[in-house]
Write a protein that holds these residues in place. Structure first.
Motif, PDB file in Angstrom:
ATOM      1  N   THR A 177       0.850  -1.198   0.000  1.00 14.64           N
ATOM      2  CA  THR A 177       0.000   0.000   0.000  1.00 14.64           C
ATOM      3  C   THR A 177       0.882   1.243   0.000  1.00 14.64           C
ATOM      4  O   THR A 177       1.971   1.250   0.580  1.00 14.64           O
ATOM      5  N   THR A 178       0.414   2.305  -0.673  1.00 13.56           N
ATOM      6  CA  THR A 178       1.242   3.502  -0.824  1.00 13.56           C
ATOM      7  C   THR A 178       1.206   4.425   0.388  1.00 13.56           C
ATOM      8  O   THR A 178       2.147   5.181   0.620  1.00 13.56           O
ATOM      9  N   THR A 207      -5.803   5.003   1.770  1.00 16.70           N
ATOM     10  CA  THR A 207      -4.615   4.521   2.465  1.00 16.70           C
ATOM     11  C   THR A 207      -3.772   5.713   2.904  1.00 16.70           C
ATOM     12  O   THR A 207      -3.455   6.590   2.095  1.00 16.70           O
ATOM     13  N   TYR A 247      -0.840   2.598   9.364  1.00 21.88           N
ATOM     14  CA  TYR A 247      -1.699   2.869   8.212  1.00 21.88           C
ATOM     15  C   TYR A 247      -3.153   2.968   8.662  1.00 21.88           C
ATOM     16  O   TYR A 247      -3.574   2.282   9.608  1.00 21.88           O
ATOM     17  N   ASP A 294      -9.265   1.320   2.683  1.00 20.63           N
ATOM     18  CA  ASP A 294      -8.704   0.055   2.238  1.00 20.63           C
ATOM     19  C   ASP A 294      -7.805  -0.602   3.278  1.00 20.63           C
ATOM     20  O   ASP A 294      -7.520  -1.796   3.182  1.00 20.63           O
ATOM     21  N   ILE A 295      -7.383   0.144   4.259  1.00 17.94           N
ATOM     22  CA  ILE A 295      -6.646  -0.449   5.376  1.00 17.94           C
ATOM     23  C   ILE A 295      -7.618  -1.271   6.221  1.00 17.94           C
ATOM     24  O   ILE A 295      -7.325  -2.409   6.606  1.00 17.94           O
ATOM     25  N   PHE A 333       1.553  -4.980   6.427  1.00 18.00           N
ATOM     26  CA  PHE A 333       1.593  -3.991   5.356  1.00 18.00           C
ATOM     27  C   PHE A 333       3.023  -3.768   4.874  1.00 18.00           C
ATOM     28  O   PHE A 333       3.968  -3.760   5.659  1.00 18.00           O
ATOM     29  N   ALA A 361      -2.036  -5.829  -3.512  1.00 14.63           N
ATOM     30  CA  ALA A 361      -1.901  -4.386  -3.301  1.00 14.63           C
ATOM     31  C   ALA A 361      -3.295  -3.799  -3.106  1.00 14.63           C
ATOM     32  O   ALA A 361      -4.229  -4.132  -3.849  1.00 14.63           O
ATOM     33  N   GLY A 393      -5.472  -0.030  -1.920  1.00 11.63           N
ATOM     34  CA  GLY A 393      -5.363   1.391  -1.604  1.00 11.63           C
ATOM     35  C   GLY A 393      -5.766   2.295  -2.742  1.00 11.63           C
ATOM     36  O   GLY A 393      -4.936   3.060  -3.234  1.00 11.63           O
ATOM     37  N   TYR A 440      -8.530  -4.514  -6.312  1.00 16.57           N
ATOM     38  CA  TYR A 440      -7.327  -4.944  -5.616  1.00 16.57           C
ATOM     39  C   TYR A 440      -6.413  -5.697  -6.584  1.00 16.57           C
ATOM     40  O   TYR A 440      -6.870  -6.432  -7.446  1.00 16.57           O
TER      41      TYR A 440
END
Length: 262
Positions: free
Chosen positions: A43-44, A51, A60, A64-65, A81, A101, A103, A226
């Motif tokens: 995740t960014t 995110t 985080y 989406d977390i 993560f 992935a 986010g 996702y």
């Protein structure tokens, strides 16, 4: 004799196909994740409200977390993560840095060539974020794409691709961190940010100096999904069914109420 040869050829083909399917099933990432007891989620951490790496807590948080934590719960494993960037997002999947992935990742055909993208869970589209003082100046894409207008982009994602495809005259400024761009607008270091309408709405809500331009009429029609490895049917199908059930049970609606419409 020819019929016998055809029979053996068909039998051999069927045996090879069955062996390939059995090997693929045995090698599925789904089994690996369950056996080791944790899932690696890339995740960014720079795309609110989906995110965000909170510098105060070092953790985080976001839509989406929370979804990732629910994914881990339903798999029966721990969630770990892994930090990534938009530029490295796909490579992180193909090089095995993380299993999935999450986010605010836009589903598109370019990404689907290298990875698999799940069923969509939310609709979105590109929309401009500007200063409130400029709301009468920038009402359309033509208003924005003019000499002297400065457009800030974060490298590697679909925001940058949209700008590259649609902006011909305005100046494009690269900003390494996505979350820094609203501040660049406020400080008058840039004039416009193109982003997904949800981020534009949230940014304008948290910063009264900013303004989301007509976020219900977006320049593109996109959705989020996702990102997973390509050709791992067992894992991909499990995630798709999980997304479907999250929609069906209203779990995504709860996340939207918590992180977007509150």
């Amino acid at each position: 004799m020819k019929r016998l040869q055809h029979f053996f050829s068909y039998a051999l083909f069927a045996l090879l196909a069955l062996t390939a399917l059995q090997t693929q099933a045995a090698d599925s990432r789904l089994d690996t994740i369950i056996e080791r007891g944790y899932i690696l989620v890339g995740t960014t951490g720079d795309f609110k409200p989906f995110t965000y790496l909170n510098p105060e807590t070092g953790k985080y948080e976001g839509y989406d977390i929370d979804a990732a934590m629910k994914l881990g719960e339903d798999l029966g494993v721990e969630v770990r993560f892994v930090a990534t960037t938009w530029k490295e997002l796909v490579d992180g999947i193909t090089s095995d840095k993380y299993d999935i992935a999450m986010g605010g990742i836009t589903r598109n055909l370019t990404r689907q060539k290298k990875v698999n993208l799940s069923l969509p869970y939310i609709k979105t589209g590109k929309s401009p974020l500007i200063r409130l003082a400029d709301k009468d100046r920038f009402k359309s894409l033509a208003d924005i794409d003019q000499p002297g207008v400065r457009i800030a982009v974060n490298p590697g994602g679909t925001n940058e691709k949209f700008v590259q495809a649609n902006i011909k005259q305005a100046q494009i400024i690269t900003v390494p961190k996505n979350l820094d761009i609203p501040g660049e607008l406020i400080a008058n270091h840039a004039d416009v940010m193109f982003t997904d309408n949800v981020e534009a709405i949230i940014s304008a809500r948290h910063h009264p100096e900013l303004y989301a331009v007509d976020p219900t009429n977006t320049y593109t029609k996109d959705d989020f999904g996702y990102m997973m490895p390509r050709d791992d049917f067992a894992f991909d199908n499990w995630v798709d069914l999980w997304v479907f059930k999250m929609q069906d049970k209203g779990e995504f609606a709860k996340l939207e109420a918590k992180w977007i419409t509150q």
